[in-house]
Design a protein around this motif. Structure first.
Motif, PDB file in Angstrom:
ATOM      1  N   HIS A   1       0.837  -1.215   0.000  1.00 45.55           N
ATOM      2  CA  HIS A   1       0.000   0.000   0.000  1.00 45.55           C
ATOM      3  C   HIS A   1       0.867   1.258   0.000  1.00 45.55           C
ATOM      4  O   HIS A   1       0.542   2.242  -0.680  1.00 45.55           O
ATOM      5  N   ALA A   2       1.971   1.255   0.751  1.00 43.80           N
ATOM      6  CA  ALA A   2       2.878   2.406   0.774  1.00 43.80           C
ATOM      7  C   ALA A   2       3.504   2.637  -0.603  1.00 43.80           C
ATOM      8  O   ALA A   2       3.604   3.790  -1.064  1.00 43.80           O
ATOM      9  N   PHE A   3       3.924   1.561  -1.276  1.00 43.22           N
ATOM     10  CA  PHE A   3       4.484   1.676  -2.626  1.00 43.22           C
ATOM     11  C   PHE A   3       3.443   2.276  -3.566  1.00 43.22           C
ATOM     12  O   PHE A   3       3.736   3.203  -4.333  1.00 43.22           O
ATOM     13  N   GLU A   4       2.225   1.760  -3.513  1.00 42.74           N
ATOM     14  CA  GLU A   4       1.161   2.248  -4.395  1.00 42.74           C
ATOM     15  C   GLU A   4       0.869   3.727  -4.134  1.00 42.74           C
ATOM     16  O   GLU A   4       0.716   4.508  -5.080  1.00 42.74           O
ATOM     17  N   GLN A   5       0.802   4.105  -2.884  1.00 47.89           N
ATOM     18  CA  GLN A   5       0.535   5.507  -2.556  1.00 47.89           C
ATOM     19  C   GLN A   5       1.682   6.400  -3.026  1.00 47.89           C
ATOM     20  O   GLN A   5       1.456   7.459  -3.612  1.00 47.89           O
ATOM     21  N   ARG A   6       2.909   5.981  -2.788  1.00 37.66           N
ATOM     22  CA  ARG A   6       4.086   6.755  -3.185  1.00 37.66           C
ATOM     23  C   ARG A   6       4.146   6.962  -4.700  1.00 37.66           C
ATOM     24  O   ARG A   6       4.561   8.004  -5.184  1.00 37.66           O
ATOM     25  N   HIS A   7       3.717   5.944  -5.470  1.00 41.11           N
ATOM     26  CA  HIS A   7       3.820   6.011  -6.935  1.00 41.11           C
ATOM     27  C   HIS A   7       2.504   6.339  -7.632  1.00 41.11           C
ATOM     28  O   HIS A   7       2.473   6.431  -8.863  1.00 41.11           O
ATOM     29  N   GLY A   8       1.415   6.485  -6.890  1.00 34.47           N
ATOM     30  CA  GLY A   8       0.136   6.885  -7.478  1.00 34.47           C
ATOM     31  C   GLY A   8      -0.517   5.848  -8.351  1.00 34.47           C
ATOM     32  O   GLY A   8      -1.194   6.190  -9.319  1.00 34.47           O
ATOM     33  N   VAL A   9      -0.317   4.564  -8.027  1.00 29.21           N
ATOM     34  CA  VAL A   9      -0.910   3.472  -8.816  1.00 29.21           C
ATOM     35  C   VAL A   9      -1.468   2.397  -7.876  1.00 29.21           C
ATOM     36  O   VAL A   9      -1.133   2.372  -6.697  1.00 29.21           O
ATOM     37  N   VAL A  10      -2.302   1.544  -8.442  1.00 36.82           N
ATOM     38  CA  VAL A  10      -2.706   0.311  -7.777  1.00 36.82           C
ATOM     39  C   VAL A  10      -2.172  -0.802  -8.664  1.00 36.82           C
ATOM     40  O   VAL A  10      -2.466  -0.855  -9.865  1.00 36.82           O
ATOM     41  N   LEU A  11      -1.364  -1.671  -8.083  1.00 29.00           N
ATOM     42  CA  LEU A  11      -0.773  -2.764  -8.858  1.00 29.00           C
ATOM     43  C   LEU A  11      -1.852  -3.732  -9.319  1.00 29.00           C
ATOM     44  O   LEU A  11      -2.816  -3.991  -8.593  1.00 29.00           O
ATOM     45  N   PRO A  12      -1.705  -4.295 -10.508  1.00 27.27           N
ATOM     46  CA  PRO A  12      -2.681  -5.268 -11.001  1.00 27.27           C
ATOM     47  C   PRO A  12      -2.532  -6.613 -10.286  1.00 27.27           C
ATOM     48  O   PRO A  12      -1.435  -7.008  -9.894  1.00 27.27           O
ATOM     49  N   GLU A  13      -3.651  -7.279 -10.119  1.00 26.43           N
ATOM     50  CA  GLU A  13      -3.659  -8.638  -9.583  1.00 26.43           C
ATOM     51  C   GLU A  13      -3.311  -9.613 -10.693  1.00 26.43           C
ATOM     52  O   GLU A  13      -3.548  -9.325 -11.852  1.00 26.43           O
ATOM     53  N   PRO A  14      -2.740 -10.753 -10.409  1.00 28.60           N
ATOM     54  CA  PRO A  14      -2.406 -11.296  -9.103  1.00 28.60           C
ATOM     55  C   PRO A  14      -1.028 -10.875  -8.593  1.00 28.60           C
ATOM     56  O   PRO A  14      -0.627 -11.277  -7.506  1.00 28.60           O
ATOM     57  N   TYR A  15      -0.310 -10.045  -9.381  1.00 30.02           N
ATOM     58  CA  TYR A  15       1.020  -9.614  -8.940  1.00 30.02           C
ATOM     59  C   TYR A  15       0.949  -8.915  -7.592  1.00 30.02           C
ATOM     60  O   TYR A  15       1.783  -9.141  -6.718  1.00 30.02           O
ATOM     61  N   ARG A  16      -0.042  -8.075  -7.409  1.00 26.91           N
ATOM     62  CA  ARG A  16      -0.201  -7.300  -6.169  1.00 26.91           C
ATOM     63  C   ARG A  16      -0.233  -8.226  -4.957  1.00 26.91           C
ATOM     64  O   ARG A  16       0.507  -8.031  -3.991  1.00 26.91           O
TER      65      ARG A  16
END
Length: 180
Positions: free
Chosen positions: A34-49
């Motif tokens: 969640h911190a990575f996503e917030q820092r970079h302004g994205v939501v990672l795609p599943e199932p990688y996330r």
């Protein structure tokens, strides 16, 4: 292929494929994702996330040839420090692009965008052949091979263009290029 929801069976399959048998000890954890996503302004795609949060943040076993790199890391042969990367800008390609040997010099801004925008690097097969997971843009959730010569999407033949299909393909010992 769902890039918004993950099937628990798919995570088990991915865990088995990369040999992650440490009960998630090498996983990044949800707070870090969640911190990575917030820092970079994205939501990672599943199932990688879910994979990096619950299974493993990188893997020496592969895929690709030299293993998965940790979330946000770059392979040692990447060629830059990644300071120009912007995950919020869309990945610019929607079809394969072979710029090596093209009669015209490629547009430098577009070329830089292929390497730096809208994707995270999953790992390398060596010689600058890097696998990217698109996180922003028309091909969100798809895996692309980007090298010094060109870029092409994975999954044109198998019909499984996402992270799980890419791992399945590798685990089955299939040829990396999956081109048809």
């Amino acid at each position: 292929m769902s890039i918004e929801h993950v099937d628990p069976g798919v995570l088990t399959e991915l865990r088995d494929a990369v040999g992650a048998d440490d009960d998630g000890a090498s996983a990044l954890g949800w707070p870090a994702v969640h911190a990575f996503e917030q820092r970079h302004g994205v939501v990672l795609p599943e199932p990688y996330r879910s994979f990096v949060a619950e299974v493993s943040d990188g893997s020496h076993a592969g895929p690709p040839e030299y293993g998965l790199v940790a979330l946000g890391a770059l392979p040692s042969d990447y060629g830059s420090d990644g300071s120009g990367r912007d995950l919020t800008r869309p990945f610019p390609l929607t079809e394969p692009w072979l710029w090596e040997g093209d009669d015209e010099e490629p547009d430098e801004a577009r070329l830089a965008s292929v390497f730096d925008d809208g994707s995270i690097v999953l790992g390398t097969d060596g010689c600058g052949m890097n696998w990217h997971l698109v996180v922003t843009g028309a091909h969100r959730g798809q895996v692309w091979m980007v090298s010094g010569e060109g870029a092409m999407p994975f999954g044109q033949v198998t019909g499984e263009p996402g992270f799980a299909g890419w791992v399945r393909h590798w685990a089955a010992g299939e040829e990396w290029f999956d081109a048809g």
